[in-house]
Design a protein around this motif. Structure first.
Motif, mmCIF file in Angstrom:
data_model
loop_
_atom_site.group_PDB
_atom_site.id
_atom_site.type_symbol
_atom_site.label_atom_id
_atom_site.label_comp_id
_atom_site.label_asym_id
_atom_site.label_seq_id
_atom_site.Cartn_x
_atom_site.Cartn_y
_atom_site.Cartn_z
ATOM 1 N N ASN A 95 0.858 -1.188 0.000
ATOM 2 C CA ASN A 95 0.000 0.000 0.000
ATOM 3 C C ASN A 95 0.897 1.241 0.000
ATOM 4 O OD1 ASN A 95 -2.068 1.795 0.126
ATOM 5 N ND2 ASN A 95 -2.703 1.299 2.219
ATOM 6 N N ASN A 97 0.696 5.644 -0.575
ATOM 7 C CA ASN A 97 -0.064 6.876 -0.785
ATOM 8 C C ASN A 97 0.910 8.047 -0.900
ATOM 9 O OD1 ASN A 97 -2.651 5.647 -0.522
ATOM 10 N ND2 ASN A 97 -2.354 5.599 1.711
ATOM 11 N N ASN A 99 0.965 12.530 -1.674
ATOM 12 C CA ASN A 99 0.245 13.794 -1.848
ATOM 13 C C ASN A 99 1.242 14.898 -2.185
ATOM 14 O OD1 ASN A 99 -2.407 12.832 -1.027
ATOM 15 N ND2 ASN A 99 -1.519 12.660 1.033
ATOM 16 N N GLU A 124 -2.887 13.971 -5.715
ATOM 17 C CA GLU A 124 -2.950 12.841 -4.799
ATOM 18 C C GLU A 124 -2.840 11.555 -5.609
ATOM 19 O OE1 GLU A 124 -6.430 12.943 -2.432
ATOM 20 O OE2 GLU A 124 -5.939 14.835 -1.436
ATOM 21 N N SER A 126 -2.398 7.006 -5.122
ATOM 22 C CA SER A 126 -2.345 5.828 -4.256
ATOM 23 C C SER A 126 -2.129 4.592 -5.116
ATOM 24 C CB SER A 126 -3.633 5.690 -3.431
ATOM 25 O OG SER A 126 -4.753 5.486 -4.279
#
Length: 229
Positions: A95, A97, A99, A124, A126
């Motif tokens: 995982n 992520n 930004n 953003e 992911s």
């Protein structure tokens, strides 16, 4: 020659070739001789020494020698005790992520007038991946087979090989075995476990109706071999 006869001959030849290509016998696991060659008969020389035991005569053993197999032609019983268990589980999870952003709340007067709220931006992202897998295999093979010593290695180890064939009604089964053992692993009852055999090769196959029902049809097998899918 008529065309119909020619085409019939071509079709028959194609069918024969397809049948020959489809019926491929399984690859043999046990190769080499399965029994010891018979020894060359030797006429023992009679020595007029009055002794009952004459060395060199078949069937005679020294008084203080055990009966453990050690020569070509001796027999050894193999206790087949093969059991394998293997399991593997794989699990992967990732995982990520991220930004990024830029915002002008107030712009000093010394900066260009176009540099303001219109240049604000936000990004953003992911990325997520999940994968699982499992595999398991269980095998059990037990039985007994009496083999013959087919060779003696320079270090004293024995090369064994043997077969057993059983015919029941219109079907038959055969068991083949070969391997190398240390004579010291032979028990007092002249047996040795298959787990103590080096380079062990065990083959168990059958012939007859039960084997035929498990075999794919020759035409289906032919198209399966040439199919690209």
């Amino acid at each position: 020659m008529k065309k119909s006869t020619f085409f019939r001959g071509v079709i028959a030849a194609v069918v024969i070739v397809m049948h020959g290509c489809a019926m491929v016998p399984p690859e043999a696991v046990v190769t080499g001789p399965l029994t010891a060659p018979p020894p060359v008969p030797i006429s023992p020389e009679v020595v007029a020494n009055g002794a009952i035991y004459q060395p060199g005569a078949y069937g005679n053993y020294p008084l203080f020698e055990d009966r453990r197999p050690r020569n070509v032609g001796d027999i050894v019983t193999i206790i087949i005790q093969e059991r394998t268990n293997a399991a593997k589980n794989v699990s992967t999870s990732t995982n990520r992520n991220s930004n990024a952003g830029l915002e002008f709340g107030a712009t000093p007067s010394i900066l260009p007038g176009d540099l303001g709220a219109r240049q604000n931006f936000g990004v953003e992202g992911s990325n997520q991946a999940t994968g699982t897998g499992s595999s398991r295999a269980d095998n059990l093979f037990t039985g007994t087979l009496t083999t013959t010593v087919v060779g003696v290695l320079p270090n004293g180890n024995l090369q064994l090989a043997g077969e057993k064939q059983i015919a029941i009604n219109r079907g038959s089964e055969y068991l083949l075995f070969s391997g190398v053992i240390d004579p010291r692993s032979i028990t007092g009852s002249n047996t040795v476990a298959s787990t103590q055999v080096a380079d062990a090769r065990i083959e168990f196959r059958s012939k007859g109706v039960m084997d035929e029902v498990q075999t794919m049809g020759w035409l289906q097998r032919f198209f399966l071999n040439i199919s690209p899918f």
